[in-house]
Design an enzyme around this catalytic site. Structure first.
Site, mmCIF file in Angstrom:
data_model
loop_
_atom_site.group_PDB
_atom_site.id
_atom_site.type_symbol
_atom_site.label_atom_id
_atom_site.label_comp_id
_atom_site.label_asym_id
_atom_site.label_seq_id
_atom_site.Cartn_x
_atom_site.Cartn_y
_atom_site.Cartn_z
ATOM 1 N N PHE A 245 -6.834 -1.382 5.112
ATOM 2 C CA PHE A 245 -5.457 -1.239 4.771
ATOM 3 C C PHE A 245 -4.835 -0.298 4.546
ATOM 4 C CE2 PHE A 245 -7.145 -5.788 3.794
ATOM 5 C CZ PHE A 245 -6.844 -6.170 5.195
ATOM 6 N N HIS B 36 -11.993 -5.827 8.739
ATOM 7 C CA HIS B 36 -12.641 -5.518 7.399
ATOM 8 C C HIS B 36 -13.784 -4.884 7.649
ATOM 9 C CE1 HIS B 36 -9.641 -9.005 6.690
ATOM 10 N NE2 HIS B 36 -9.696 -8.630 5.257
ATOM 11 N N GLU C 290 0.772 -1.270 -0.025
ATOM 12 C CA GLU C 290 -0.006 -0.006 0.025
ATOM 13 C C GLU C 290 0.862 1.234 -0.313
ATOM 14 O OE1 GLU C 290 -0.853 -2.801 1.686
ATOM 15 O OE2 GLU C 290 -2.705 -3.227 0.921
HETATM 16 C C1 LIG Z 1 -1.587 -5.006 3.994
HETATM 17 C C2 LIG Z 1 -2.611 -5.857 3.272
HETATM 18 N N1 LIG Z 1 -3.219 -5.256 2.171
HETATM 19 C C3 LIG Z 1 -4.197 -6.270 1.676
HETATM 20 C C4 LIG Z 1 -4.733 -7.159 2.333
HETATM 21 C C5 LIG Z 1 -5.974 -8.006 1.797
HETATM 22 N N2 LIG Z 1 -5.336 -9.447 1.509
HETATM 23 C C6 LIG Z 1 -5.514 -10.609 2.064
HETATM 24 S S1 LIG Z 1 -5.094 -11.992 1.587
HETATM 25 C C7 LIG Z 1 -4.316 -11.127 0.569
HETATM 26 C C8 LIG Z 1 -3.504 -12.051 -0.474
HETATM 27 C C9 LIG Z 1 -2.503 -12.664 0.619
HETATM 28 O O1 LIG Z 1 -1.607 -13.518 -0.406
HETATM 29 P P1 LIG Z 1 -0.366 -14.157 0.163
HETATM 30 O O2 LIG Z 1 0.511 -13.530 1.198
HETATM 31 O O3 LIG Z 1 0.340 -14.731 -0.777
HETATM 32 O O4 LIG Z 1 -1.182 -15.561 1.033
HETATM 33 P P2 LIG Z 1 -1.984 -16.640 0.429
HETATM 34 O O5 LIG Z 1 -3.293 -16.254 0.512
HETATM 35 O O6 LIG Z 1 -1.507 -17.042 -0.872
HETATM 36 O O7 LIG Z 1 -1.976 -17.846 1.569
HETATM 37 C C10 LIG Z 1 -4.818 -9.814 0.306
HETATM 38 C C11 LIG Z 1 -4.033 -8.965 -0.736
HETATM 39 C C12 LIG Z 1 -4.292 -7.453 3.696
HETATM 40 N N3 LIG Z 1 -4.749 -8.493 4.369
HETATM 41 N N4 LIG Z 1 -3.486 -6.826 4.011
#
Ligand SMILES: Cc1ncc(C[n+]2csc(CCOP(=O)(O)OP(=O)(O)O)c2C)c(N)n1
Lengths: 366, 325
Positions: free
Chosen positions: B86, B127, B60
């Site tokens: 976020f 959220h 972000e």
């Molecule tokens: C700082 C932040 N930005 C956006 C989000 C929204 N968000 C939740 S999970 C996710 C994807 C996470 O991907 P990854 O770290 O690869 O973990 P995975 O879900 O693949 O296990 C996002 C963008 C968040 N939780 N925190």
């Protein structure tokens, strides 16, 4: 993609684990998968409040790595690390209660899904949603081990996506400089929500980020539970002996969507099926165990025990009371404010005025 | 003409503004092929391509800062926070860099930071946030928070055309619940102007976002059961606040209830109360009252969330107290 593992090459070595330990690992993996499957049922029955997140196909990452810790070591899981929490002592009934938001869930209905921890007894910390934030937190947890000269280690998970956050970078860098006894596992499951890892990071290997922090970076096959165990054990041993931080990239694959509602339309055709057919961590482990002489009926005995435990957990959770609304006002501070709130909703005085000092104030003893 | 949802209003605004001005581009997590977590940017990638609909890493601070740099160069970026919660990750760059750029260095930052906010959806503490008050205190930013589909579209167009940084809060509870027919053509709603959502003479409810609808429900009940004529003022813009509209409604009804979903302490109601004291104290027949969330992180369980967030009966009770004062 060719996944190389420093340690997975010798299947006969059994990672130095006894037969019982090998079966215990199987139990944790099976429990993880079956518990999530039960949660899917509950979700479809609309008994789960909010979303449901799966770790299907990633059970070996969570279980194998957490199994490399000692009881006194501290672990910080993410949403796809249910298996690691179970290894650390989280119980199925806690997990189901959390998902159903009951009043006796570990967070008493305040937090969702597997966002809970227990630092008093079982040594795992509950996550928050903001990705990356647990890395600096675990830097601090492990800094305290170093300052107090306790022979304890911390383990924190991030997804491939979370390695892009500032908090990840700042936390791991701080821990590296301080030589904290910390292991950072980047679980590379190919996607962050819909974003493939190639759009997340221009480096080919997340493990290469370690170079920039001056720490070792390892990569292993995250769908081979013993390889995962071994690579983590190596990093844990290094941390415990004063060798500082290790970054481990575990190669795996997210077979379900980001959450249950995600239809994965962004995934190339056949990719999920291929991983399911050729690289399922449980299938691979079963094959390995049976190849080493474990009988199928012995594994089926474990499966039956798992089902029983999950049935019991579900019954207990379904019979649990909802949270008491006013409980939502308690526990923001260690102590109640000295004066009654200046503001209150018409007709509702806060609990401050009802009880001199509620027994549960400031604590999580539910 | 067909009715359009609040979410579709925002989507149309993005679409039309990107058509109109090639400098407008979008960036955020999963906004391209996936169309965004809530599908606000659905279809944009197909129409405008990956250069103008950029899937970002989870960074972000990185992409809000990049938006500022692009904005200095004459671009008009629109950043999506997957959830507005976020935006806290980008707090420093927004408040320290973006908000001060024009004042310090005569650098324009025409950009929008938008995202789903608010509760009533069982989203738990991360959220469901309403971080508007955290930014209200920052000169240099503008803040809007629409309650209707028309305003969602019209304010988004205004935000994109604005020469400053606009934080655009979208209430996710309203995304698909609120629908209306939108005016044809280039529908732009000016930033800084409140809207009388319901005329009344006995007391005023000043509110914004999801609680506009809760307040309208309460007003209808108060009319039905108590014969009270309640005016509802939908602020639409929080920074700048529409002092004129606030004073006008105070003068008309002499009794004011402020309702918002954010927690009470340090919430926007405190600022509005102070302004009413400064600008229209003589017109008051009763103390200004507020109904807001309790001062706790927003809990997840339905029973807890319902209790912590302001509900229609809370508004009705407070309004009755005010009317009887
Ligand atoms: C700082 C932040 N930005 C956006 C989000 C929204 N968000 C939740 S999970 C996710 C994807 C996470 O991907 P990854 O770290 O690869 O973990 P995975 O879900 O693949 O296990 C996002 C963008 C968040 N939780 N925190």
């Amino acid at each position: 993609m060719a996944v190389t593992s420093a340690l997975a090459s010798d299947p006969a070595a059994r990672a130095g684990l006894s037969r019982d330990q090998l079966l215990e690992i199987y139990y944790w993996m099976r429990l993880t998968r079956s518990l999530e499957e039960r949660l899917v049922n509950l979700y479809r029955q609309t008994k789960v409040v909010g979303g449901l997140f799966r770790s299907l196909g990633q059970e070996a990452c969570a279980v194998g790595s957490a199994y490399a810790l000692r009881r006194e070591d501290v672990l910080s899981p993410l949403i796809r690390n249910l298996g690691s929490m179970l290894v650390k002592g989280a119980t199925p009934v806690e997990v189901v209660r959390q998902y159903m938001a009951t009043g006796n869930s570990p967070t008493r209905g305040r937090e969702l899904n597997i966002h809970f921890g227990d630092l008093q007894e079982r040594n795992f910390v509950g996550q928050i949603s903001h990705l990356g934030d647990m890395v600096p937190v675990m830097a601090g947890v492990t800094l305290s081990f170093k300052l107090r000269k306790e022979p304890r280690v911390g383990l924190v998970y991030v997804g491939d996506g979370a390695t892009s956050t500032g908090a990840f970078h700042e936390g791991i860098n701080f821990a590296a400089v301080q030589r904290c006894p910390l292991v950072v596992i980047a679980e590379n499951n190919g996607y962050a929500y819909s974003t493939p890892t190639s759009r997340q990071c221009a480096a080919e290997r997340l493990a290469d980020k370690a170079v920039g922090y001056g720490i070792p970076g390892l990569r292993a096959d995250g769908n081979d539970v013993l390889a995962t165990f071994e690579v983590t054990k190596q990093a844990v041993d290094r941390a415990r002996s004063g060798g500082g931080v290790t970054l481990i990239e575990l190669m795996t694959y997210r077979r379900k969507g980001h959450a249950e509602h995600d239809n994965q339309s962004y995934v190339p055709a056949g990719e999920i099926e291929r991983w399911a057919a050729e690289n399922d961590p449980l299938d691979r482990y079963v094959e390995r165990l049976t190849g080493e002489g474990v009988s199928v009926s012995e594994l089926e005995g474990i499966d039956a025990r798992v089902v029983q435990e999950i049935d019991r957990a579900t019954d207990l959770a379904e019979g649990s009371p909802p949270p008491e609304p006013r409980d939502g006002l308690l526990g923001v501070y260690a102590d109640p404010p000295s004066a009654a709130a200046l503001w209150y909703r018409e007709g509702l005085r806060t609990a401050v005025e009802q009880h001199e000092r509620p027994a549960s104030w400031g604590t999580h003893d539910g | 003409m067909a009715e359009v949802t609040y979410l579709e209003g925002i989507r149309q605004a993005l679409f039309e503004e990107m058509e109109r001005d090639p400098n407008v581009f979008c960036l955020g997590e999963d906004i391209g092929a996936y169309g965004g977590a809530f599908k606000v940017t659905d279809g944009l990638l197909d129409r405008f391509g990956a250069d103008r609909v950029i899937d970002t890493p989870i960074s972000e601070t990185g992409f809000v800062g990049a938006a500022a740099g692009a904005a200095h160069m004459g671009m008009r970026p629109v950043c999506e926070m997957q959830f507005i919660d976020f935006v806290s990750c980008a707090y420093s760059i927004l408040t320290n860099y973006v908000a001060t750029a024009r004042y310090r260095a005569f650098l324009p930052c025409p950009m929008v930071v938008r995202g789903p906010s608010g509760g009533y959806v069982r989203g738990g503490p991360f959220h469901s946030q309403n971080p508007e008050a955290a930014f209200l205190h920052t000169p240099g930013l503008k803040i809007v928070y629409p309650a209707t589909a028309g305003d969602a579209k019209g304010l988004m167009k205004a935000a994109i055309r604005d020469d400053d940084c606009v934080l655009f809060f979208e209430h996710k509870y309203l995304y698909r619940r609120i629908k209306e027919e939108l005016p044809q053509g280039d529908h732009v709603v000016p930033i800084g102007k409140a809207r009388v959502a319901r005329e009344g003479t006995d007391l005023s409810i000043i509110t914004y976002a999801a609680t506009v609808w809760k307040s309208l429900e309460a007003a209808a009940q108060l009319e039905r059961e108590d014969g009270l004529s309640v005016e509802v003022l939908d602020l639409r813009s929080l920074l700048p606040l529409d002092d004129e509209a606030i004073v006008a409604t105070v003068r008309k009804t002499n009794r004011v209830l402020i309702v918002h979903e954010d927690t009470v302490t340090g919430g926007i109601a405190g600022e509005i109360t102070a302004r009413i004291n400064d600008l229209a104290f003589e017109w008051l027949d009763a103390p200004v009252k507020r109904v807001a969330a309790h001062d706790v992180p927003l809990p997840y369980a339905p029973q807890l969330e319902d209790f912590v967030l302001p509900q229609v009966p809370d508004i009705v009770r407070a309004a009755r107290w005010l009317a009887a004062y």
